[in-house]
Design an enzyme around this catalytic site. Structure first.
Site, mmCIF file in Angstrom:
data_model
loop_
_atom_site.group_PDB
_atom_site.id
_atom_site.type_symbol
_atom_site.label_atom_id
_atom_site.label_comp_id
_atom_site.label_asym_id
_atom_site.label_seq_id
_atom_site.Cartn_x
_atom_site.Cartn_y
_atom_site.Cartn_z
ATOM 1 C CD1 TRP A 139 -2.923 1.554 0.845
ATOM 2 C CD2 TRP A 139 -1.359 2.407 2.185
ATOM 3 N NE1 TRP A 139 -3.346 2.806 1.236
ATOM 4 C CE2 TRP A 139 -2.402 3.357 2.057
ATOM 5 C CE3 TRP A 139 -0.265 2.729 2.985
ATOM 6 C CZ2 TRP A 139 -2.390 4.586 2.697
ATOM 7 C CZ3 TRP A 139 -0.239 3.956 3.629
ATOM 8 C CH2 TRP A 139 -1.294 4.864 3.480
ATOM 9 C CG HIS A 140 3.496 2.294 3.209
ATOM 10 N ND1 HIS A 140 2.861 1.276 3.886
ATOM 11 C CD2 HIS A 140 3.549 3.346 4.066
ATOM 12 C CE1 HIS A 140 2.559 1.686 5.102
ATOM 13 N NE2 HIS A 140 2.948 2.934 5.235
ATOM 14 N N GLY A 141 3.651 1.821 -1.473
ATOM 15 C CA GLY A 141 4.237 2.189 -2.754
ATOM 16 C C GLY A 141 4.609 0.991 -3.593
#
Length: 485
Positions: A321-323
């Site tokens: 989700w962060h990248g």
């Protein structure tokens, strides 16, 4: 537009608050929606169409899910459609470049022609407003909140500018009553101003100063052991003060408008286990992952192995989700692995006593994880880890010594002293918030009394806030770290 900018501080915010308090109660949500769209459009106007489209889509899906009934098969089909489209939108904008680049690397290794894809620009805040929209339609499906027919309130919830860019990750069911009826008091507004100033100071005075140290250490081609550990510790503090500073500012802005958002941080670096860390770090995301991903996967209801698997997968996807980078995936796997290990060992994750050994080990695990989280790629991460754990030269390199200033060293020391003081204070108060109090109090005889400790504290915060504004005008633009997510 960012909170720590002159445009926001001296133009957008004063005009908005003035109009907000001059308008009647029934128009404030509409004004908030319009202001939030202006705030977002300051970055790029063209992505407003996507933003509005996602909002309308989830509003409509919510109505369909609600009309189909709680946990019925038709409602489930509408839910899957809604979540599927949301994830497809997020997947395209956030992971298309990563997916094509990874596929091309494989294809070229076999001598095949690579795919050509025009670079996809990542819309700011998309991870947050997609997750908030998904939580809304899931809550409607579960019967935790009714589907709203008030489009203005729902659109304002998705767009509300204090949290729009980098959280906290809000839930409609927690705020629906506040959208319908919230209180506006001088005490709440004053509390919001103080909280906003605290966050601003964290960002400008501490995080931005430490960013220079961390950036330089991670950029070194041949870091010494001392360089690598300095960079890791500087980034560990920078990330906390940057992100918790943003959350403080968002919560403060919400209070100025009568909203009370959930807390996002509770002194995470005092944790004595990774499980406890995730109860204290980015709380709005960790609870979202628990409630909408971990439980959906089965939680701890389907046997021991499946519990460990679900913990690991939840954090793996949380990292993703962060990248779109293997570094985030490995970081998520790192935390997922330790969560599973702690569950398997039956560790006490609600300690009543402070154990320095448990704390030191947990903090080491967190710092090690932040290195790959910060690294641009696996090569940089390997370079940093190699220097950190070779235990070679603890002296700083000449390049680092030439760049490092006394102010940066002092800021790093102050940052960790601050973390230690407030962390231990929080622990020995059993993580209970301090009772609400105001500097001005009415005594039993009707006279006005002053709590001079609080008066002086707020005066110091105001002084540091003014100094932070002056510092801001002298430094280059420095966005919040979580803007990229």
């Amino acid at each position: 537009m960012v909170f720590s900018s002159n445009v926001f501080l001296f133009l957008f915010l004063p005009i908005f608050l003035g109009l907000y308090y001059l308008s009647g109660q029934r128009y404030r949500n509409l004004l908030l929606l319009v202001a939030s769209y202006i705030f977002y459009a300051w970055w790029r106007v063209d992505f407003l169409a996507l933003f509005a489209g996602v909002t309308l889509w989830n509003y409509w899906i919510g109505l369909k899910v609600g009309a189909a009934g709680v946990r019925t098969k038709p409602a489930q089909r509408w839910l899957l459609l809604g979540v599927g489209v949301d994830l497809a939108i997020l997947g395209y904008f956030k992971y298309a470049n990563f997916g094509v680049d990874s596929l091309n690397a494989i294809m070229t290794s076999f001598g095949l022609e690579p795919f050509i894809l025009t670079h996809v620009l990542l819309p700011i805040g998309i991870s947050f407003y997609i997750f908030e929209s998904i939580s809304y339609i899931i809550d409607v499906y579960r019967g935790d909140t009714p589907a709203t027919r008030n489009l203005i309130d729902f659109a304002a919830f998705v767009a509300i500018f204090p949290h729009l860019i980098a959280g906290p990750v809000l839930r409609f069911k927690d705020l629906v009553d506040q959208f319908n009826n919230r209180t506006h008091t001088l005490d709440k507004f004053s509390e919001g101003c103080t909280r906003f100033m605290q966050g601003f100071i964290k960002k400008v005075f501490i995080a931005d100063t430490l960013a220079v140290v961390a950036d330089h250490c991670f950029a070194l081609q041949n870091p010494t052991t001392g360089d690598a550990w300095l960079g890791a510790l500087a980034y560990t503090a920078q990330l906390y003060f940057d992100f918790s500073g943003y959350s403080d500012m968002a919560i403060g802005l919400g209070l100025m408008m009568g909203f009370r958002f959930m807390e996002n941080f509770k002194q995470p670096y005092i944790s004595q286990s990774i499980t406890e860390f995730w109860r204290r770090w980015h709380i709005s995301l960790s609870t979202w992952l628990r409630d909408y991903l971990y439980i959906t996967l089965g939680g701890n209801r389907k046997g021991t192995f499946n519990t460990y698997r679900n913990l690991f997968l939840t954090m793996l996807l949380g990292g993703l989700w962060h990248g779109a980078n293997f570094t985030y995936i490995i970081w998520g796997a790192w935390h997922g692995m330790w969560l599973a290990i702690e569950r398997a060992l039956g560790l006490d994750t609600n300690p009543q006593r402070f154990n320095p050994v448990k704390w030191a080990f947990t903090f080491l695990l967190v710092v090690v994880g932040w290195v790959i989280f910060r690294a641009e790629n696996l090569h940089v991460a390997a370079r940093m880890y190699g220097a950190m754990f070779s235990f070679g030269d603890w002296q700083l390199s000449e390049l680092n010594r030439a760049q490092l200033t006394g102010l940066q060293v002092a800021t790093l020391v102050i940052a960790y002293l601050t973390l230690a003081f407030f962390g231990l204070r929080d622990f020995y108060r059993n993580a209970r918030p301090t009772p609400k109090a105001t500097p001005v109090q009415v005594n039993a005889d009707g006279s006005i009394g002053l709590d001079w400790t609080r008066v002086m504290t707020r005066a110091l915060i105001l002084l540091l806030f003014v100094a932070s504004i002056l510092k801001l005008s002298a430094q280059s633009y420095s966005p919040f770290l979580y803007f990229q997510f």
